[in-house]
Design a protein around this motif. Structure first.
Motif, PDB file in Angstrom:
ATOM      1  N   ASN A   1     -35.536 -25.859 -91.737  1.00 22.51           N
ATOM      2  CA  ASN A   1     -34.264 -25.304 -91.251  1.00 22.51           C
ATOM      3  C   ASN A   1     -33.467 -26.292 -90.399  1.00 22.51           C
ATOM      4  N   ALA A   2     -33.973 -27.535 -90.292  1.00 25.67           N
ATOM      5  CA  ALA A   2     -33.386 -28.493 -89.357  1.00 25.67           C
ATOM      6  C   ALA A   2     -32.018 -28.972 -89.805  1.00 25.67           C
ATOM      7  N   LYS A   3     -31.204 -29.309 -88.802  1.00 22.77           N
ATOM      8  CA  LYS A   3     -29.912 -29.934 -89.049  1.00 22.77           C
ATOM      9  C   LYS A   3     -30.077 -31.445 -88.935  1.00 22.77           C
ATOM     10  N   GLU A   4     -29.074 -32.177 -89.306  1.00 25.59           N
ATOM     11  CA  GLU A   4     -29.137 -33.630 -89.260  1.00 25.59           C
ATOM     12  C   GLU A   4     -29.116 -34.118 -87.804  1.00 25.59           C
ATOM     13  N   GLY A   5     -29.720 -35.297 -87.583  1.00 25.65           N
ATOM     14  CA  GLY A   5     -29.631 -35.932 -86.266  1.00 25.65           C
ATOM     15  C   GLY A   5     -30.902 -35.921 -85.462  1.00 25.65           C
ATOM     16  N   GLY A   6     -31.985 -35.279 -85.962  1.00 18.83           N
ATOM     17  CA  GLY A   6     -33.225 -35.218 -85.192  1.00 18.83           C
ATOM     18  C   GLY A   6     -34.002 -36.511 -85.191  1.00 18.83           C
ATOM     19  N   GLY A   7     -33.771 -37.385 -86.204  1.00 21.00           N
ATOM     20  CA  GLY A   7     -34.537 -38.615 -86.327  1.00 21.00           C
ATOM     21  C   GLY A   7     -34.348 -39.557 -85.153  1.00 21.00           C
ATOM     22  N   LYS A   8     -33.097 -39.689 -84.677  1.00 17.16           N
ATOM     23  CA  LYS A   8     -32.826 -40.581 -83.557  1.00 17.16           C
ATOM     24  C   LYS A   8     -33.598 -40.148 -82.328  1.00 17.16           C
ATOM     25  N   ASN A   9     -33.646 -38.833 -82.078  1.00  9.67           N
ATOM     26  CA  ASN A   9     -34.354 -38.315 -80.916  1.00  9.67           C
ATOM     27  C   ASN A   9     -35.840 -38.636 -80.995  1.00  9.67           C
TER      28      ASN A   9
ATOM     29  N   LEU B   1     -33.745 -43.849 -65.692  1.00  6.41           N
ATOM     30  CA  LEU B   1     -33.046 -44.885 -66.444  1.00  6.41           C
ATOM     31  C   LEU B   1     -32.403 -44.319 -67.709  1.00  6.41           C
ATOM     32  N   CYS B   2     -33.049 -43.299 -68.288  1.00  5.66           N
ATOM     33  CA  CYS B   2     -32.519 -42.699 -69.518  1.00  5.66           C
ATOM     34  C   CYS B   2     -31.452 -41.652 -69.253  1.00  5.66           C
ATOM     35  N   THR B   3     -31.575 -40.926 -68.153  1.00  3.89           N
ATOM     36  CA  THR B   3     -30.682 -39.786 -67.912  1.00  3.89           C
ATOM     37  C   THR B   3     -29.652 -40.025 -66.819  1.00  3.89           C
ATOM     38  N   ARG B   4     -29.942 -40.989 -65.917  1.00  5.02           N
ATOM     39  CA  ARG B   4     -29.097 -41.246 -64.743  1.00  5.02           C
ATOM     40  C   ARG B   4     -28.964 -40.001 -63.871  1.00  5.02           C
ATOM     41  N   ARG B   5     -30.002 -39.195 -63.855  1.00 10.73           N
ATOM     42  CA  ARG B   5     -30.050 -37.989 -63.008  1.00 10.73           C
ATOM     43  C   ARG B   5     -31.326 -38.034 -62.166  1.00 10.73           C
ATOM     44  N   ASN B   6     -31.336 -37.256 -61.087  1.00 11.95           N
ATOM     45  CA  ASN B   6     -32.542 -37.135 -60.270  1.00 11.95           C
ATOM     46  C   ASN B   6     -33.667 -36.550 -61.126  1.00 11.95           C
ATOM     47  N   PRO B   7     -34.748 -37.297 -61.368  1.00 14.09           N
ATOM     48  CA  PRO B   7     -35.781 -36.833 -62.298  1.00 14.09           C
ATOM     49  C   PRO B   7     -36.794 -35.873 -61.678  1.00 14.09           C
ATOM     50  N   TYR B   8     -36.858 -35.807 -60.356  1.00 15.29           N
ATOM     51  CA  TYR B   8     -37.995 -35.133 -59.739  1.00 15.29           C
ATOM     52  C   TYR B   8     -38.063 -33.615 -59.928  1.00 15.29           C
ATOM     53  N   PRO B   9     -36.938 -32.896 -59.981  1.00 12.49           N
ATOM     54  CA  PRO B   9     -37.069 -31.469 -60.308  1.00 12.49           C
ATOM     55  C   PRO B   9     -37.767 -31.249 -61.651  1.00 12.49           C
TER      56      PRO B   9
ATOM     57  N   GLU C   1     -34.308 -36.098 -75.215  1.00 12.21           N
ATOM     58  CA  GLU C   1     -33.204 -35.216 -75.595  1.00 12.21           C
ATOM     59  C   GLU C   1     -32.018 -35.384 -74.657  1.00 12.21           C
ATOM     60  N   TYR C   2     -32.286 -35.489 -73.347  1.00 12.53           N
ATOM     61  CA  TYR C   2     -31.202 -35.667 -72.388  1.00 12.53           C
ATOM     62  C   TYR C   2     -30.538 -37.039 -72.554  1.00 12.53           C
ATOM     63  N   TYR C   3     -31.336 -38.043 -72.939  1.00 11.62           N
ATOM     64  CA  TYR C   3     -30.789 -39.377 -73.183  1.00 11.62           C
ATOM     65  C   TYR C   3     -29.779 -39.339 -74.330  1.00 11.62           C
ATOM     66  N   GLN C   4     -30.142 -38.641 -75.413  1.00  7.74           N
ATOM     67  CA  GLN C   4     -29.227 -38.523 -76.546  1.00  7.74           C
ATOM     68  C   GLN C   4     -27.952 -37.785 -76.155  1.00  7.74           C
ATOM     69  N   LYS C   5     -28.101 -36.750 -75.335  1.00 10.89           N
ATOM     70  CA  LYS C   5     -26.919 -35.999 -74.894  1.00 10.89           C
ATOM     71  C   LYS C   5     -26.021 -36.856 -74.014  1.00 10.89           C
ATOM     72  N   ARG C   6     -26.643 -37.662 -73.135  1.00 12.42           N
ATOM     73  CA  ARG C   6     -25.850 -38.544 -72.278  1.00 12.42           C
ATOM     74  C   ARG C   6     -25.100 -39.571 -73.120  1.00 12.42           C
ATOM     75  N   LYS C   7     -25.766 -40.111 -74.134  1.00 16.80           N
ATOM     76  CA  LYS C   7     -25.132 -41.094 -75.013  1.00 16.80           C
ATOM     77  C   LYS C   7     -23.957 -40.484 -75.779  1.00 16.80           C
ATOM     78  N   ASN C   8     -24.110 -39.229 -76.156  1.00 16.58           N
ATOM     79  CA  ASN C   8     -23.071 -38.547 -76.935  1.00 16.58           C
ATOM     80  C   ASN C   8     -21.980 -37.927 -76.063  1.00 16.58           C
ATOM     81  N   GLY C   9     -22.121 -38.096 -74.736  1.00 19.08           N
ATOM     82  CA  GLY C   9     -21.118 -37.561 -73.826  1.00 19.08           C
ATOM     83  C   GLY C   9     -21.219 -36.062 -73.630  1.00 19.08           C
ATOM     84  N   GLU C  10     -22.375 -35.455 -73.970  1.00 19.52           N
ATOM     85  CA  GLU C  10     -22.567 -34.011 -73.812  1.00 19.52           C
ATOM     86  C   GLU C  10     -23.074 -33.714 -72.403  1.00 19.52           C
ATOM     87  N   SER C  11     -22.738 -32.556 -71.897  1.00 19.02           N
ATOM     88  CA  SER C  11     -23.230 -32.137 -70.587  1.00 19.02           C
ATOM     89  C   SER C  11     -24.638 -31.553 -70.735  1.00 19.02           C
TER      90      SER C  11
END
Length: 413
Positions: free
Chosen positions: A66-74, A234-242, A394-404
């Protein structure tokens, strides 16, 4: 009674697990002779191990069909993170062993285990597991084989009718529901596991091998609380500890007591669901991580090997230490996702220094002695890092794609 049950259900899962942990520890200290309590832990781990292969097989087939395209990069990002974090863990173990060199008391060899003879054998076993009979892979919880056949069937079923894909989705949801029922019993299972650990293991382990344990656990804590969070940042540029603390709390605790990355797969899948991660991604990356994401195993192999080297009075230069780190990283990918899986790879690393198999197996024997703590912490690191790196990718891919994105969703806290 109804009000008490409602109050219990109103508590978060982690709170209930902590309550079970405390009760198990108290019972282990006060009534260690009541062996029936430990059965609760055996039943819980047995149920997790039984359902995990079916869960992985069904989820991967359903997700891919049932997958959509784009999972390979992740997935490429996940695998890179798995390998990098494992290598960093091995390098940390080298630095720790150089700063705090350990020696061992070598007495008895572990004669009832058969380690691999070389890296080629480890890789050969991995390749043979890939082409294992799918039914045999399910029966023996061979996750490399399960993943391989599930991917093949899942891709083939992308051409199936919508009705067939819908049926696969229904089966996937049914298995997931069954897993949730098992996870609901986690507090009782943890109670039994803690009781068994406390009632059967004394404190002598801390006096004989305390410094070695401190080095092993220290390297694993440094990886869990410093280098892995740094990778996430380094991948997300967010506070990782939570996110880091959530993974350690909700995955690491159960993995600590089950001492099996494979048995903790259902717990990790449920945590990924609560984090709102893409099911198409984590249904593959979590079981894959239970096989190849072995930061703790790489640390164990490196520290124990260098302890043997120091015991024999050998000197190690930096290039050789780096080669050992690479060897430990590759070997750790072949460590089984069960208790003590990394220990059998110590002789392989020892062979790099020309240490005889007889001596190496004595090092393995020491590993089994301290395994009640070493292997528990190792598994907690390995299993919690599976979720952490899956989320990071997953968050790295979203950051690269400009997604919140939100590192830890509010409903997941």
């Amino acid at each position: 009674m109804k009000a008490l049950f409602a109050k219990w259900n109103s508590l978060s899962l982690i709170t209930r697990i902590v309550i079970g942990l405390v009760i198990g520890a108290v019972l282990g200290l006060t009534v260690p002779q009541v062996t029936g309590i430990a059965v609760l832990g055996d039943l819980f781990v047995g149920a997790l191990r039984a359902v995990a292969p079916v869960l992985v097989f069904v989820l991967v087939i359903s997700s891919l069909s049932n997958a959509k395209e784009g999972g390979g990069k992740n997935m490429r990002v996940v695998i890179v993170l798995y390998m990098v974090s494992t290598l960093i863990g091995a390098l940390i173990a080298v630095v720790g062993s150089f700063l705090f060199p350990q020696t061992l008391i070598l007495k008895d060899a572990a004669t009832d285990v058969a380690p691999p003879s070389g890296v080629l054998e480890v890789l050969e076993n991995l390749l043979l597991n890939v082409v294992a009979n799918p039914v045999d892979a399910l029966v023996n919880a061979n996750y490399i084989g399960i993943l391989t056949w599930a991917v093949i069937f899942g891709l083939a079923l992308k051409l199936a009718s919508d009705h067939t894909k819908g049926m696969l989705q229904d089966v996937s949801e049914a298995v997931t529901k069954a897993v949730h029922w098992i996870i609901y019993c986690a507090p009782l299972g943890i109670l039994g596991l803690v009781f068994d650990t406390v009632s059967t293991n004394g404190l002598g382990i801390f006096t004989d091998y305390g410094k070695l344990l401190l080095l092993l656990v220290g390297c694993m804590f440094f990886t869990a609380l410093v280098t892995n969070p740094l990778l996430t940042f380094l991948c997300t540029r967010r506070n990782p500890y939570p996110l880091v603390f959530k993974c350690l709390r909700e995955s690491g605790i159960t993995a600590f007591f089950t001492r099996s990355s494979a048995a903790n797969i259902p717990m990790n899948m449920a945590l990924c669901e609560r984090l709102g991660l893409n099911k198409d991604n984590y249904s593959v990356s979590i079981p894959l991580g239970a096989t190849i994401n072995m930061d703790g195993a790489a640390i164990t192999i490196t520290v124990m090997t260098l302890a043997a080297v120091h015991t024999l009075g050998m000197t190690v230069d930096l290039p050789t230490a780096f080669i050992l780190s690479l060897l430990a990283t590759i070997s750790a990918c072949g460590a089984s996702g069960v208790a003590g899986g990394s220990l059998l790879l110590i002789p392989l690393a020892c062979s790099l220094f020309g240490i005889s198999n007889e001596i190496a197996m004595q090092v393995v024997g020491v590993g089994f002695i301290i395994g009640v703590i070493q292997d528990s912490v190792e598994t907690a690191l390995n299993s919690s890092a599976d979720v952490l790196m899956t989320a990071t990718a997953e968050y790295y891919q979203k950051r690269k794609n400009g997604e919140s994105f939100t590192m830890v969703p509010k409903e997941s806290k």
